[in-house]
Write an enzyme that holds these catalytic residues in place. Structure first.
Site, short mmCIF file in Angstrom:
data_model
loop_
_atom_site.label_atom_id
_atom_site.label_comp_id
_atom_site.label_asym_id
_atom_site.label_seq_id
_atom_site.Cartn_x
_atom_site.Cartn_y
_atom_site.Cartn_z
N GLU A 122 0.85 -1.18 0.00
CA GLU A 122 0.00 0.00 0.00
C GLU A 122 0.89 1.24 0.00
OE1 GLU A 122 -2.77 0.45 3.24
OE2 GLU A 122 -3.83 2.05 2.20
N GLY A 254 2.99 2.42 10.97
CA GLY A 254 2.71 1.58 12.13
C GLY A 254 2.54 0.11 11.78
N MET A 256 0.36 -2.81 8.68
CA MET A 256 -0.33 -2.94 7.40
C MET A 256 -1.24 -4.17 7.40
SD MET A 256 -0.87 -1.74 4.44
CE MET A 256 -2.06 -2.53 3.37
N GLU A 257 -2.45 -3.95 6.88
CA GLU A 257 -3.53 -4.94 7.00
C GLU A 257 -3.57 -5.99 5.89
OE1 GLU A 257 -4.00 -1.59 6.22
OE2 GLU A 257 -5.58 -1.36 4.73
N HIS A 290 -6.90 -2.28 14.97
CA HIS A 290 -7.09 -1.52 13.72
C HIS A 290 -6.82 -2.41 12.50
CE1 HIS A 290 -6.91 2.21 11.24
NE2 HIS A 290 -6.07 1.47 10.52
N GLU A 291 -5.67 -3.05 12.49
CA GLU A 291 -5.32 -3.87 11.32
C GLU A 291 -6.27 -5.05 11.20
OE1 GLU A 291 -3.45 -2.25 9.53
OE2 GLU A 291 -2.55 -0.97 11.04
N HIS A 294 -9.58 -4.01 9.72
CA HIS A 294 -9.49 -3.77 8.27
C HIS A 294 -9.94 -5.00 7.47
CE1 HIS A 294 -7.99 0.16 7.32
NE2 HIS A 294 -6.83 0.04 7.92
N1 TRP Z 1 -3.14 0.95 5.69
C1 TRP Z 1 -2.24 1.03 6.80
C2 TRP Z 1 -3.08 1.24 8.04
O1 TRP Z 1 -3.85 2.16 8.12
C3 TRP Z 1 -1.25 2.11 6.75
C4 TRP Z 1 -0.33 2.22 5.59
C5 TRP Z 1 -0.52 2.83 4.42
C6 TRP Z 1 1.02 1.87 5.57
N2 TRP Z 1 0.61 2.90 3.69
C7 TRP Z 1 1.57 2.32 4.37
C8 TRP Z 1 1.81 1.22 6.48
C9 TRP Z 1 2.92 2.16 4.07
C10 TRP Z 1 3.15 1.05 6.17
C11 TRP Z 1 3.69 1.54 4.99
O2 TRP Z 1 -3.07 0.50 8.94
ZN ZN Z 2 -5.71 1.65 8.55
#
Ligand code: TRP
Ligand code: ZN
Length: 850
Positions: A122, A254, A256-257, A290-291, A294
């Site tokens: 992402e 932080g 990633m889901e 949170h993750e 998702h």
């Molecule tokens: N989607 C992730 C979250 O909200 C966050 C995220 C987006 C992310 N881009 C990223 C994490 C790039 C690490 C690196 O939990």
């Molecule tokens: Zn998120």
């Protein structure tokens, strides 16, 4: 293949991709310098698309070969990817590419961290792995084969099979490429199991590097509680046979889901009492939740395009905030969230980076993972729930999951389910998504013969690209108290829709005291002429815990503002009110800790600027120090007793109650240290058996500039633990006196452990510098220059983290001409850097403004 001139992407230009992807087969032959990725992708023409250009994204890929339906072809390499002539019927695309994970320092795509392979896709990182339509509205099932020497080989979905040097995975749920993940390494797991409400037996694992096994138990417990909560509160069950979490040291954010394979910054999952503070435990619990959440809000229902990012992020933040409230304390969680919202989102919304929760254009999407999209996005969900009520909210969510499961959806889809369930027209409400800026809400009141009238006026200042604003729907929760402090009108919803609007309360026996915007029912700045006597009254009597805290906060801010602007002494009425709160054993210690915490210097700068003044960070710091000393002296008799009473005996537990006591104890210690030259803090430091108390003591000592010895001891004790060493770097900068902050940061950059390519370490030093306002904004400009030097150095290595850190400069227009000049020089210097990344160029350009 990389973009030459940065291009702006517009929401209004959206068109669907010309082809559908039926399924994806990937084979990875892992090697640090030359990993081969073989893709087999079945495409078919998309009947819903009008355009048929076959374009696949690709960046930093070496194309070895490509085939269509088995016949070798030579695709045209174009900017950002490739094009090919393809049949007007279903076909099989095959390609082989080579990539170099060991050279990938940007931490996007496939990269290496501490000897392991991992991915971050992402928002647009999958295109660095293979050629693909890398956009969230293209969804497909994935089958993945990993070949490599590593003992643990993981990808999304369920395991298909594994043997010596290989493993295969299949993810049955169609997903966009940004949810793809792969991990390979010498990892150990902390296993567990969970049975879903549907009776599915799920294998759970937290995978870590050897040595970190003892830091997984809390995260695992948080995961199981999250899974149960989502079943009970949203009716959502997990949908695979396995759920894996992996801890990675080098990570831009932080966590990633990724479907079935969440990847975490190790700082957001690893926890132990000796090495983690209560704040760490709470944050880890929230991020795991949170993750996990998702999986439904983000993965099962994803976003049509990146402009819809708040669809998944705002909702998922809202859900993790609900979870934290349910697991811990609703009052404390709400106050914490509002503190964060004001500190980060209001700051953003009132500066050059202000943008709508659903932006309409971007250059680099990574720059829009912001407090506005996340935190204000969550506030919008909360307002919606307040407006329609809990029952309709649940019905709307049920309909959302039923109607859009498997979709790549939009904000329009989201609002439509609420309209269909409630019959409401949400056209005006939708302005919360399209208009940037924080509304100011002015209040006037009138009382006559038993009738009390509140008149509200809303106004939102201009933001970049949006000079005019229309009136928004603002849900105002309000209650009324009488002179005795009894609640005579319990909380009621005032639904404001006009620019100016009045609400009346009848049959009262006297002029009431209003408690407005209870529970912070809308993300606005309430402007009301009030007296400190009234604030103290509400602090003592309000039944709404948020507003009780808010009254104390407003009181403290008023006192500080008058100390800063009029050289007024610390108001004794405030000090009395503080006494009362500190003594009140009926209040939750966590709440008392928040109520006793002094408003931060950044908050004061923001408040002064909003009142039309030019904040002077040095003057603010001085007043804050004077007030802290006055508070300590006023509470002198109480502090030692309170400190002793709060002691939590027995083995450490990270639960909310014990954590609240420790928070209050550390707050008390901070005050006590100003009276006893640090004696109590030195004792606490020496006796601490957990990180909360050890770090709390060190912070108190560093703040009064008596912590040198303990800081050295701390490093000696913890130098092998990278997450604790991050704390050591950060705290010294955060607690440094204004004139010493830049120098402290500078000398820490010369420390052998300053592994600056690691984002956590970089942020420990420079995030803390930016969070020390009097230090960062010291009139010498040394803080600005130092940060700029390091941003310029980091940019070619890691554009994403560099760009995010640029926001340290976003408040520059608040300050005096000298400081503005110093900052402008640094911004210009960054922009003039040869080969500056698209990410950083966009951020600095926006911060500079026209
Ligand atoms: N989607 C992730 C979250 O909200 C966050 C995220 C987006 C992310 N881009 C990223 C994490 C790039 C690490 C690196 O939990
Ligand atoms: Zn998120």
């Amino acid at each position: 293949m990389k973009d030459a001139a940065p291009q702006t992407i517009y929401l209004s230009d959206y068109t669907p991709f010309g082809y559908r992807v039926e399924d994806v087969h990937l084979t990875f032959r892992l090697a640090p310098e030359a990993t081969r990725v073989v893709s087999k992708i079945r495409f078919s023409p998309n009947p819903e698309a009008t355009e048929r250009r076959f374009f696949l994204h690709g960046e930093d890929l070496k194309l070895i070969g490509a085939k269509i339906d088995g016949a070798p072809i030579t695709p045209r390499l174009v900017e950002g990817g490739l094009e090919a002539d393809v049949p007007d019927a279903p076909f099989l695309w095959e390609a082989e590419v080579e990539i170099a994970p060991a050279k990938n320092t940007a931490l996007e795509g496939l990269y290496m961290s501490g000897g392991m392979y991992c991915t971050q896709c992402e928002a647009e990182g999958f295109r660095k792995i293979t050629f693909y339509p890398d956009r969230p509205d293209v969804m497909a099932t994935f089958t993945v084969r990993i070949e490599g020497e590593m003992p643990v080989l993981l990808s999304n979905g369920n395991p298909l099979g594994a043997g010596e040097g290989w493993a295969e995975w299949h993810d049955p749920w169609p997903k966009p490429a940004y949810l793809f993940a792969l991990v390979a390494g010498e990892l150990v797991n902390h296993p567990d199991r969970f049975t879903t409400m549907e009776g599915r037996d799920v294998e759970l694992n937290i995978w870590v590097r050897p040595g970190d096994e003892d830091k997984c138990a809390f995260g695992m417990d948080a995961l199981k509680r999250s899974m149960r909560w989502d079943e009970q509160v949203y009716g959502r069950a997990y949908d695979l046979d396995i759920f894996n979490i992996v801890a990675v040291d080098d990570f831009n954010m932080g966590a990633m889901e990724n479907k079935g394979l969440n990847i975490f910054n190790s700082s957001c999952v690893l926890a132990s009492p000796e090495t983690s503070t209560d704040a760490n435990f709470e944050r880890i619990e929230a991020i795991i939740a949170h993750e996990y959440f998702h999986n439904w809000t983000g993965n099962r229902i994803t976003c049509r395009d990146w402009f819809q990012l708040c669809l998944k992020e705002g909702l998922t933040v809202f859900r993790d905030q609900q979870f934290t409230g349910d697991e811990r304390s609703h009052a404390v969680a709400r106050i914490d969230n509002v503190l964060a919202l004001r500190g980060r989102q209001f700051r953003e919304d009132n500066g050059p980076l202000a943008h709508p929760v659903r932006p309409e254009s971007f250059v680099e999407i990574n720059n829009f993972y912001t407090a506005t999209v996340y935190e204000k996005g969550a506030e919008i969900i909360g307002m919606l729930k307040t407006l329609v009520g809990d029952e309709a909210y649940r019905k709307a969510l049920d309909l959302y999951f039923e109607r859009h499961d498997g979709d790549a959806a939009t904000i329009e889809d989201w609002l439509k389910v609420f309209e269909d369930v409630t019959g409401r027209d949400l056209a005006q409400f939708k302005r919360w998504y399209s208009q940037a800026g924080t509304p100011r809400l002015k209040v006037e009141e009138a009382y006559e013969a038993g009738t009390y009238t509140l008149t509200f006026t809303q106004e939102t200042p201009p933001t970049p690209g949006q000079p005019e604003k229309d009136a928004r729907v603002i849900p105002i929760l309000a209650g009324l108290l009488n002179d005795n402090g009894d609640e005579i009108v319990p909380t009621r919803l005032l639904e404001m829709t006009d620019t100016t609007q009045s609400f009346t309360f009848e049959g009262l026996s006297g002029k009431p005291v209003p408690s407005l915007l209870r529970n912070f029912s809308a993300p606005v700045i309430l402007q009301r002429d009030s007296t400190n006597a009234e604030r103290a009254f509400l602090l003592a009597h309000d039944t709404d815990p948020f507003n009780k805290w808010e009254a104390g906060r407003a009181l403290a801010k008023d006192v500080l503002v008058r100390m800063i602007t009029e050289d007024a002494p610390a108001d004794p009425a405030y000090l009395d009110a503080l006494q009362a709160v500190a003594r009140d054993d009926s209040l939750d210690p966590a709440f008392r800790a928040l109520a006793l915490r002094q408003p931060g210097e950044e908050d004061l700068a923001q408040t002064l600027y909003d009142a039309g003044r030019t904040p002077d960070p040095a003057r603010i710091h001085e007043a804050a120090e004077t007030l802290a000393q006055a508070r300590a002296e006023a509470l002198q008799d109480l502090l030692p007793r309170l400190y002793a009473e709060l002691h939590v005996p027995g083995p450490f537990s990270p639960d909310a109650e014990a954590a609240g006591k420790r928070a209050l104890q550390n707050t008390v210690l901070g005050l006590l240290s100003r009276l006893d030259s640090g004696a109590a803090a030195r004792k606490q430091y020496a006796q601490a058996d957990n990180m909360t108390m050890q770090l709390g003591a060190l912070a108190s000592l560093l703040t009064i500039e008596r912590g040198k010895e303990q800081a050295a001891a701390f490093y000696a004790q913890w130098k092998e633990d990278r997450l604790v060493v991050d704390k050591w770097f950060g705290l010294q900068v955060a607690c440094a006196a204004p004139q010493a902050a830049a120098e402290t940061a500078q000398s820490l950059t010369e420390h052998p452990d300053f592994t600056w390519r690691n984002p956590n370490r970089f942020r420990a030093v420079f995030g803390s510098l930016a969070a020390n306002p009097a230090g960062f904004h010291h009139a010498s400009g040394a803080g600005y220059a130092l940060l700029a030097d390091w941003l310029i150095r980091l940019d070619p290595v890691n554009p994403q983290t560099t760009a995010r850190m640029c926001s340290a400069f976003e408040t520059w227009k608040r300050y005096d001409a000298d400081r503005q000049g110093l900052i402008e020089t640094q911004l210009a210097r960054i922009l003039a850097t040869q080969g500056l990344s698209r990410d950083t160029t966009e951020m600095v350009t926006r911060i500079k403004g026209d």
